[in-house]
Write a protein that holds these residues in place. Structure first.
Motif, short mmCIF file in Angstrom:
data_model
loop_
_atom_site.label_atom_id
_atom_site.label_comp_id
_atom_site.label_asym_id
_atom_site.label_seq_id
_atom_site.Cartn_x
_atom_site.Cartn_y
_atom_site.Cartn_z
N ASP A 99 4.11 -36.17 -15.92
CA ASP A 99 5.33 -35.53 -16.42
C ASP A 99 5.48 -35.82 -17.92
OD1 ASP A 99 8.37 -35.86 -17.12
OD2 ASP A 99 8.29 -34.51 -15.38
N SER A 100 5.53 -34.77 -18.72
CA SER A 100 5.59 -34.94 -20.18
C SER A 100 6.88 -35.64 -20.62
CB SER A 100 5.45 -33.59 -20.88
OG SER A 100 6.49 -32.71 -20.51
N GLY A 101 7.96 -35.44 -19.90
CA GLY A 101 9.21 -36.11 -20.24
C GLY A 101 9.10 -37.62 -20.06
N VAL A 102 8.47 -38.05 -18.98
CA VAL A 102 8.27 -39.49 -18.75
C VAL A 102 7.32 -40.04 -19.81
CG1 VAL A 102 7.37 -41.22 -17.14
CG2 VAL A 102 8.74 -39.30 -16.28
N GLN A 103 6.27 -39.30 -20.13
CA GLN A 103 5.34 -39.77 -21.17
C GLN A 103 6.04 -39.89 -22.52
OE1 GLN A 103 1.51 -37.95 -21.50
NE2 GLN A 103 0.89 -38.61 -19.46
N PHE A 123 -2.81 -39.45 -23.56
CA PHE A 123 -3.09 -40.74 -22.93
C PHE A 123 -2.81 -40.60 -21.45
CE2 PHE A 123 1.39 -41.01 -24.04
CZ PHE A 123 1.98 -41.70 -23.00
N HIS A 124 -3.37 -41.49 -20.68
CA HIS A 124 -3.09 -41.53 -19.24
C HIS A 124 -2.00 -42.57 -19.03
CE1 HIS A 124 -6.55 -39.10 -18.03
NE2 HIS A 124 -7.20 -39.70 -19.01
N LEU A 125 -1.10 -42.30 -18.13
CA LEU A 125 -0.01 -43.21 -17.82
C LEU A 125 0.06 -43.39 -16.31
CD1 LEU A 125 2.36 -44.88 -18.91
CD2 LEU A 125 3.78 -42.81 -18.72
N PHE A 126 0.05 -44.65 -15.89
CA PHE A 126 0.09 -44.99 -14.48
C PHE A 126 1.22 -45.98 -14.20
CE2 PHE A 126 -4.30 -43.92 -15.44
CZ PHE A 126 -4.64 -43.07 -14.40
N ALA A 127 1.99 -45.71 -13.16
CA ALA A 127 2.95 -46.69 -12.64
C ALA A 127 2.25 -47.42 -11.51
CB ALA A 127 4.21 -46.00 -12.12
#
Length: 179
Positions: A99-103, A123-127
């Motif tokens: 989700d671009s908003g979360v990024q 970039f990759h983003l992981f929770a």
């Protein structure tokens, strides 16, 4: 579970996690390569919106590993050989956040807290969905190993028998709050 649930249910363990995993600014992640062998890589852990987040270089090998197989181990850095500062480990599953908003929110939070800004979409983003945590530390004079695991809640000490062996686990209560 997410990080905020850990803080709510086990505040002392979460505090140790912040000290050992987050405060140094870098941790190690273990991922599983395509051929099934492990990969160990550095990463900057970050807490936002109650989740433990890991950002990774765009199209990095570790990010590719997690998009293929989300199992992950996040391990705090060990800075000396005596083990008195301890090891904090988080085992779980990485949830790919596209989700671009979360990024964007993540990039702004990182810029404010850490002084560098990831570029959303690059970039990759992981929770990290947490399955299990453990904290181990050693008492150098005695060689005793202290272990805290959650969930399920379990704490014990293994007394040092020799320089390379430990005794059987003996229950103890030091970190965990009873469920």
């Amino acid at each position: 579970m997410n990080w905020s649930e850990l803080e709510r249910r086990q505040p002392r363990l979460a505090g140790l996690g912040r000290e050992r995993l987050l405060d140094p600014g870098v941790a190690l992640v273990a991922t599983i390569r395509r051929d099934g062998t492990p990969r160990i890589s550095p990463v900057e852990p970050f807490i936002m919106d109650g989740d433990l987040w890991l950002s990774m270089l765009w199209q990095s090998a570790k990010a590719a590993d997690l998009t293929r197989d989300p199992r992950i181990l996040v391990h705090g850095i060990v800075t000396n050989r005596n083990g008195e500062d301890g090891e904090f480990k988080v085992r779980g599953h990485a949830r790919n956040e596209i989700d671009s908003g979360v990024q964007r929110r993540y990039a702004e939070a990182v810029a404010q807290a850490l002084g560098w800004k990831p570029e959303p979409g690059h970039f990759h983003l992981f929770a990290v969905d947490i399955d299990h945590l453990s904290f181990l530390h050693y008492d150098e004079p005695t060689g005793d190993q202290y272990v805290t695991q959650w969930p399920p809640g379990r704490e014990y000490v293994r007394r040092g028998a020799t320089a390379t062996s430990l005794g059987m686990p003996e229950p103890r209560t030091d970190v965990l709050v009873p469920d």
